[in-house]
Design an enzyme around this catalytic site. Sequence first.
Site, short mmCIF file in Angstrom:
data_model
loop_
_atom_site.label_atom_id
_atom_site.label_comp_id
_atom_site.label_asym_id
_atom_site.label_seq_id
_atom_site.Cartn_x
_atom_site.Cartn_y
_atom_site.Cartn_z
N ILE A 101 5.92 -0.87 0.51
CA ILE A 101 5.03 -0.24 -0.46
C ILE A 101 4.86 -1.17 -1.66
O ILE A 101 3.76 -1.39 -2.13
CB ILE A 101 5.57 1.14 -0.91
N SER A 102 5.97 -1.74 -2.12
CA SER A 102 5.99 -2.67 -3.28
C SER A 102 4.99 -2.21 -4.35
O SER A 102 3.98 -2.88 -4.57
CB SER A 102 5.73 -4.11 -2.83
N SER A 147 2.67 4.83 1.13
CA SER A 147 3.35 5.28 2.33
C SER A 147 2.32 5.86 3.30
O SER A 147 1.41 6.59 2.89
CB SER A 147 4.39 6.35 1.97
N GLY A 196 0.84 -1.19 0.00
CA GLY A 196 0.00 0.00 0.00
C GLY A 196 0.87 1.24 0.00
O GLY A 196 2.10 1.15 0.08
N ASP A 209 11.38 0.08 6.03
CA ASP A 209 12.39 1.01 6.52
C ASP A 209 13.48 0.27 7.29
O ASP A 209 14.67 0.57 7.15
CB ASP A 209 11.75 2.08 7.43
N ARG A 259 15.93 -1.46 5.03
CA ARG A 259 16.82 -0.53 4.32
C ARG A 259 17.95 -0.02 5.22
O ARG A 259 18.86 0.65 4.75
CB ARG A 259 16.02 0.63 3.73
N ARG A 302 13.84 -0.48 -6.62
CA ARG A 302 12.62 -0.99 -6.00
C ARG A 302 12.40 -2.46 -6.37
O ARG A 302 12.02 -3.28 -5.53
CB ARG A 302 11.41 -0.16 -6.44
N ASN A 310 14.85 -4.47 -4.40
CA ASN A 310 14.40 -4.44 -3.00
C ASN A 310 13.36 -5.54 -2.75
O ASN A 310 13.48 -6.34 -1.82
CB ASN A 310 13.83 -3.06 -2.70
#
Length: 204
Positions: A107-108, A36, A34, A64, A67, A81, A84
Amino acid sequence: MNKATNITWHEGHVDRADREALLKQRGATLWFTGLSAAGKSTFAFTLEHALVQRGRLAYVLDGDNIRHGLNKNLGFSAADREENIRRIGEVAKLFADAGLLVMTSFISPYRRDRDAARALHESAGLPFIEVHVATPISTCETRDPKGLYKKARAGELKNFTGIDDPYEPPLRAEMTIDATTVSPQAGAELLLAYLESQGLVKPA
């Protein structure tokens, strides 16, 4: 495609059924996606707490947090992304194979990347539950705990999902939750009920 050559897959002496028997649970991945500030991490951590209280081993892989370590060399370009999410799909698969109930909070934004994570799990015979935290961008901007939307609107933050980068909503999410109308506790109850219906968690 593997860059490494001369590598061989080694089978261990303990299989997934042995680990699940030890933990008295089945492993699975719940993939929260979804915008941010939609509430992904809040829902995931609330569910983790509820599962542990029930005696189930659960763990959250938060965007977060990841990362800060595993993916600290990645930015927010489309290519980064993709990498990630590829890495997290692999890590989540390992956790689920170990017998844990793992929640990923990312977020994907790209459907292709989420579908690749799903295919990875399905090819291994592992449950993959996509949870779309479909909180409208208007609510996300009002919440904006990190001030990211404000920066993105001011042009100070590039490649921000929902502003100058796209978000592609799931087409076949197993569950959809809107944090505008569903509290973290109510969301956890909905998710627990779903897990029970799938035989992944025994009723309390």
